[in-house]
Scaffold this motif. Structure first.
Motif, short mmCIF file in Angstrom:
data_model
loop_
_atom_site.label_atom_id
_atom_site.label_comp_id
_atom_site.label_asym_id
_atom_site.label_seq_id
_atom_site.Cartn_x
_atom_site.Cartn_y
_atom_site.Cartn_z
N UNK A 6 -9.16 -2.63 -3.95
CA UNK A 6 -9.68 -1.56 -3.07
C UNK A 6 -10.02 -2.16 -1.71
N UNK A 7 -9.57 -1.51 -0.67
CA UNK A 7 -9.83 -1.97 0.70
C UNK A 7 -10.33 -0.80 1.53
N UNK A 8 -11.03 -1.12 2.58
CA UNK A 8 -11.54 -0.10 3.49
C UNK A 8 -10.93 -0.27 4.86
N UNK A 9 -10.71 0.84 5.51
CA UNK A 9 -10.29 0.81 6.91
C UNK A 9 -11.13 1.84 7.64
N UNK B 48 -15.02 5.94 7.32
CA UNK B 48 -14.42 4.93 6.45
C UNK B 48 -13.42 5.56 5.51
N UNK B 49 -12.29 4.93 5.40
CA UNK B 49 -11.22 5.40 4.53
C UNK B 49 -10.93 4.29 3.52
N UNK B 50 -10.89 4.60 2.24
CA UNK B 50 -10.58 3.61 1.22
C UNK B 50 -9.14 3.79 0.76
N UNK B 51 -8.50 2.68 0.50
CA UNK B 51 -7.15 2.73 -0.03
C UNK B 51 -6.93 1.55 -0.96
N UNK B 52 -5.82 1.54 -1.66
CA UNK B 52 -5.53 0.51 -2.66
C UNK B 52 -4.35 -0.32 -2.18
N UNK B 53 -4.48 -1.62 -2.36
CA UNK B 53 -3.37 -2.56 -2.12
C UNK B 53 -3.02 -3.16 -3.47
N UNK C 257 0.86 -1.19 0.00
CA UNK C 257 0.00 0.00 0.00
C UNK C 257 0.89 1.23 0.00
N UNK C 258 0.29 2.39 -0.18
CA UNK C 258 1.06 3.63 -0.13
C UNK C 258 1.74 3.80 1.23
N UNK C 259 1.02 3.44 2.30
CA UNK C 259 1.61 3.55 3.64
C UNK C 259 2.83 2.65 3.77
N UNK C 260 2.74 1.42 3.25
CA UNK C 260 3.89 0.51 3.27
C UNK C 260 5.06 1.13 2.51
N UNK C 261 4.78 1.64 1.32
CA UNK C 261 5.84 2.19 0.48
C UNK C 261 6.55 3.36 1.15
#
Length: 75
Positions: free
Chosen positions: A56-59, A65-70, A23-27
């Motif tokens: 697409x994943x949600x947290x 709710x926040x959506x992000x991409x893995x 994910x962007x956070x991982x990167x």
């Protein structure tokens, strides 16, 4: 992880972590030199012929709710 170049680093990460993906956070956190534009790196890898899927994943956070991409490499 010593940075060679961002495309090589991300591709190696995807190969080494096929289930987890990235994910962007991982990167931003796992590499010595944070990758701030992961989508651009993924675009370049796809242009080189790598089969990378976007999931697409949600947290849920305190704001809702926040959506992000893995991203995952399909081998």
């Amino acid at each position: 992880m010593k940075s060679r170049n961002q495309r090589q680093d991300v591709l190696q990460w995807l190969i080494d972590h096929p289930v987890q993906g990235i994910t962007q956070k991982d990167a931003y956190t796992v590499f010595d030199a944070p990758i701030t534009r992961l989508a651009a790196v993924i675009f370049d890898l796809r242009q080189q012929g790598h089969n990378i899927v976007s999931v697409d994943e949600e947290s849920h956070n305190c704001y809702g709710t926040n959506c992000y991409v893995r991203y995952r490499l399909v081998q």
